[in-house]
Design an enzyme around this catalytic site. Structure first.
Site, short mmCIF file in Angstrom:
data_model
loop_
_atom_site.label_atom_id
_atom_site.label_comp_id
_atom_site.label_asym_id
_atom_site.label_seq_id
_atom_site.Cartn_x
_atom_site.Cartn_y
_atom_site.Cartn_z
N HIS A 197 -7.47 -5.84 -0.37
CA HIS A 197 -6.30 -5.01 -0.09
C HIS A 197 -5.42 -5.64 0.98
O HIS A 197 -4.20 -5.49 0.95
CB HIS A 197 -6.76 -3.62 0.37
CG HIS A 197 -5.67 -2.61 0.43
ND1 HIS A 197 -4.97 -2.19 -0.68
CD2 HIS A 197 -5.13 -1.92 1.48
CE1 HIS A 197 -4.06 -1.30 -0.33
NE2 HIS A 197 -4.13 -1.13 0.97
N SER A 235 0.83 -1.20 0.00
CA SER A 235 0.00 0.00 0.00
C SER A 235 0.87 1.26 0.00
O SER A 235 1.69 1.45 -0.90
CB SER A 235 -0.96 -0.05 1.19
OG SER A 235 -2.00 0.88 1.05
N ASP A 273 -9.69 -5.38 -4.64
CA ASP A 273 -9.14 -4.39 -3.71
C ASP A 273 -10.06 -3.18 -3.68
O ASP A 273 -10.18 -2.45 -4.65
CB ASP A 273 -7.74 -3.99 -4.17
CG ASP A 273 -6.99 -3.16 -3.14
OD1 ASP A 273 -7.63 -2.34 -2.45
OD2 ASP A 273 -5.76 -3.32 -3.04
#
Length: 273
Positions: free
Chosen positions: A253, A95, A224
């Site tokens: 995610h 991320s 995601d």
């Protein structure tokens, strides 16, 4: 407890376990090095040296009110890497940590980084604008900022639901995973977390992706709900000189935790290739 002080006086907490080729892990917002437990134990068992830090303002590092920007994040990593004298390292970022990993590799990685892995990463650019029409509207990040500022305690619980895909019919909800996410988030400083929303949403990593010379593995789930793969992973892979892209059907995610068995094996295969 391992702590290293960078040049502006900020203390950076880090873990450093094992011997062998180093793998350096970069965590996402608003988490900490603890989010890499599944990866660190797996690769430690495979004979690698594993390192993970708490980004400034996050986890057990100093709750900074300044320096909460991507260039400083990367510079902090560079200082820590130099202190540990890591060479031939693999840098793995999830991320926001994916952005940090590629910015570090592009600016400081020559002679120290052998490969990079981007997992559910925010690269190359998140915000929707005329150059990125498939991006995420700024209003979404304004809402994240608002809830971080005014409702952080509850928001950090609510966000785990889309983060891990727990709103999907087939999901097996694990409260311990949600509680661990919340625990990590609440360890960090609210000012740093608030500032970091702008960092992960508005930083442009296009030139970083273009300039890295080492092989880069890009991993992303097609479900995601936090960082849409079409505007990030697909575009990132196109910009890379030596990129490899894997899109996982149905993965969320939070796939480094939920699907660690799959993710870890694919990273291991990439490292060994």
């Amino acid at each position: 407890m391992n702590k290293f002080t960078v040049k502006d006086g900020t203390e950076i907490y880090f873990k450093d376990l094992g011997t062998g080729q180093p793998i350096f892990f970069h965590h996402g917002w608003p988490l900490s090095s603890d989010d890499w437990d599944a990866q660190m134990m797996f690769f430690l068992g495979k004979g690698y040296r594993v390192i993970a830090h708490d980004r400034r303002g996050h986890g057990r590092s100093t709750q900074t009110y300044q320096g909460n920007d991507m260039d400083t994040y990367a510079a902090d990593v560079a200082e820590l890497v130099a202190f540990l004298d890591l060479k031939n390292a693999i840098h793995v970022g999830h991320s926001t940590g994916g952005g940090e990993a590629i910015r570090y590799a592009a600016k400081y990685g020559q002679g120290r980084v052998s490969k990079v892995v981007l997992i559910s990463a925010v690269t190359p650019y998140m915000i929707a604008d005329e150059n990125n029409p498939e991006g995420v509207p700024l209003a979404v990040f304004d809402d994240i900022r608002h809830n971080t500022l005014h409702n952080r305690q509850q928001f950090y619980q609510d966000l785990t639901i889309p983060f891990y895909g727990y709103n999907r019919a087939q999901a097996i909800v694990k409260k311990g995973i949600q509680d661990n996410w919340w625990r990590q988030g609440m360890m960090g400083g609210i000012k740093a977390h608030y500032d970091c929303v702008r960092v992960f949403s508005e930083t442009d990593f296009t030139e970083d992706l273009k300039n890295v010379e080492m092989p880069v593995l890009v991993l992303h789930g097609d479900d995601d709900q936090i960082v849409p793969y079409r505007t990030t992973a697909v575009k990132a892979a196109e910009l890379l000189k030596k990129g490899k892209l894997i899109i996982y059907p149905g993965f969320s995610h939070g796939m480094p935790t939920i699907n660690a068995d799959v993710i870890n094996e694919d990273i291991l295969a990439f490292i060994k290739a």
